[in-house]
Motif scaffolding. Structure first.
Motif, PDB file in Angstrom:
ATOM      1  N   SER A  25      -2.760 -84.655  -1.271  1.00 23.89           N
ATOM      2  CA  SER A  25      -3.662 -83.871  -1.568  1.00 23.89           C
ATOM      3  C   SER A  25      -2.672 -82.443  -1.750  1.00 23.89           C
ATOM      4  O   SER A  25      -1.572 -82.214  -0.838  1.00 23.89           O
ATOM      5  CB  SER A  25      -4.470 -83.447  -0.267  1.00 23.89           C
ATOM      6  OG  SER A  25      -5.169 -82.117  -0.658  1.00 23.89           O
ATOM      7  N   HIS A  27      -2.460 -78.109  -2.431  1.00 24.93           N
ATOM      8  CA  HIS A  27      -3.275 -76.874  -2.542  1.00 24.93           C
ATOM      9  C   HIS A  27      -2.754 -75.906  -3.468  1.00 24.93           C
ATOM     10  O   HIS A  27      -1.695 -75.653  -3.259  1.00 24.93           O
ATOM     11  CB  HIS A  27      -3.146 -75.965  -0.881  1.00 24.93           C
ATOM     12  CG  HIS A  27      -3.823 -74.936  -0.878  1.00 24.93           C
ATOM     13  ND1 HIS A  27      -3.564 -74.058   0.022  1.00 24.93           N
ATOM     14  CD2 HIS A  27      -4.706 -74.298  -1.456  1.00 24.93           C
ATOM     15  CE1 HIS A  27      -4.380 -72.981  -0.219  1.00 24.93           C
ATOM     16  NE2 HIS A  27      -5.241 -73.046  -0.938  1.00 24.93           N
ATOM     17  N   THR A  29      -2.598 -72.189  -5.374  1.00 29.12           N
ATOM     18  CA  THR A  29      -3.343 -70.881  -5.093  1.00 29.12           C
ATOM     19  C   THR A  29      -3.112 -70.136  -6.448  1.00 29.12           C
ATOM     20  O   THR A  29      -1.738 -70.166  -6.899  1.00 29.12           O
ATOM     21  CB  THR A  29      -2.580 -69.901  -3.985  1.00 29.12           C
ATOM     22  OG1 THR A  29      -2.721 -71.099  -2.958  1.00 29.12           O
ATOM     23  CG2 THR A  29      -3.305 -68.736  -3.852  1.00 29.12           C
ATOM     24  N   TYR A  34      -8.307 -70.382  -4.633  1.00 31.47           N
ATOM     25  CA  TYR A  34      -7.107 -71.955  -4.684  1.00 31.47           C
ATOM     26  C   TYR A  34      -8.162 -73.065  -4.977  1.00 31.47           C
ATOM     27  O   TYR A  34      -9.308 -73.017  -4.712  1.00 31.47           O
ATOM     28  CB  TYR A  34      -6.485 -71.836  -2.903  1.00 31.47           C
ATOM     29  CG  TYR A  34      -7.785 -72.176  -2.025  1.00 31.47           C
ATOM     30  CD1 TYR A  34      -7.812 -73.453  -1.586  1.00 31.47           C
ATOM     31  CD2 TYR A  34      -8.363 -71.158  -1.552  1.00 31.47           C
ATOM     32  CE1 TYR A  34      -8.902 -73.797  -0.798  1.00 31.47           C
ATOM     33  CE2 TYR A  34      -9.082 -71.595  -0.359  1.00 31.47           C
ATOM     34  CZ  TYR A  34      -9.549 -72.945   0.008  1.00 31.47           C
ATOM     35  OH  TYR A  34     -10.496 -73.117   0.918  1.00 31.47           O
ATOM     36  N   GLU A  36      -8.143 -77.437  -4.273  1.00 28.79           N
ATOM     37  CA  GLU A  36      -7.465 -78.462  -3.740  1.00 28.79           C
ATOM     38  C   GLU A  36      -7.384 -79.796  -4.684  1.00 28.79           C
ATOM     39  O   GLU A  36      -8.276 -79.851  -5.861  1.00 28.79           O
ATOM     40  CB  GLU A  36      -8.253 -79.414  -2.450  1.00 28.79           C
ATOM     41  CG  GLU A  36      -8.175 -78.464  -1.425  1.00 28.79           C
ATOM     42  CD  GLU A  36      -7.039 -78.213  -0.524  1.00 28.79           C
ATOM     43  OE1 GLU A  36      -6.212 -79.224  -0.592  1.00 28.79           O
ATOM     44  OE2 GLU A  36      -6.966 -77.215  -0.054  1.00 28.79           O
ATOM     45  N   GLN A  60      -0.590 -80.653   0.779  1.00 29.21           N
ATOM     46  CA  GLN A  60      -1.259 -80.485   2.257  1.00 29.21           C
ATOM     47  C   GLN A  60      -0.963 -81.530   3.163  1.00 29.21           C
ATOM     48  O   GLN A  60      -1.197 -81.471   4.380  1.00 29.21           O
ATOM     49  CB  GLN A  60      -2.829 -80.148   1.881  1.00 29.21           C
ATOM     50  CG  GLN A  60      -3.125 -79.036   0.834  1.00 29.21           C
ATOM     51  CD  GLN A  60      -2.712 -77.770   1.726  1.00 29.21           C
ATOM     52  OE1 GLN A  60      -3.322 -77.660   2.709  1.00 29.21           O
ATOM     53  NE2 GLN A  60      -1.616 -77.098   1.452  1.00 29.21           N
TER      54      GLN A  60
END
Length: 138
Positions: A25, A27, A29, A34, A36, A60
């Protein structure tokens, strides 16, 4: 392989690679939002035009990604006339899509396809990218 919290790229830095997020995973931004992400391409635009990353991408969890280096990609594509022609046609589609986009553009290809019809399945993505990355990445 990326550990949790590892930064893949930061907004404003020059993009010399695009990435396929294969496992885990991430993240992403962009501006004040943001997402996933997993199992997707990101920053593909750097293959077709000079590009600075528009957002930040951070793992993540322990995750795996594939990096496609811009200069290696260009050298490989240039070796075969048919592949080069496909790349040129796809690059034109990408530039048209970027030029037609209103507002800010993120590093996610999906944000381009909302405003402009680009069919990657009939273009270089299906031809060249499928040869670069195997379908089964486990």
């Amino acid at each position: 392989v990326m550990a949790s919290g590892d930064v893949v790229f930061a907004a404003g830095s020059m993009a010399n690679s695009c990435f396929f997020l294969a496992k885990g995973s991430f993240h992403y931004t962009f501006e004040k939002s943001y997402e996933e992400l997993s199992n997707t391409w990101i920053a593909e635009m750097c293959l077709w035009i000079p590009w600075s990353y528009a957002g930040d991408l951070v793992a993540q969890e322990t995750s795996r990604l594939f990096s496609l280096d811009l200069s290696a990609f260009c050298k490989a594509v240039a070796k075969v006339d048919t592949t080069r022609e496909m790349a040129v046609a796809y690059a034109k589609e990408c530039v048209d899509a970027l030029n037609g986009k209103q507002g800010s553009v993120s590093d996610l290809w999906q944000s381009l396809s909302e405003s402009h019809e680009v069919n990657p399945s009939k273009s270089i993505r299906s031809g060249v990218f499928s040869r670069i990355l195997p379908l089964d990445m486990d």
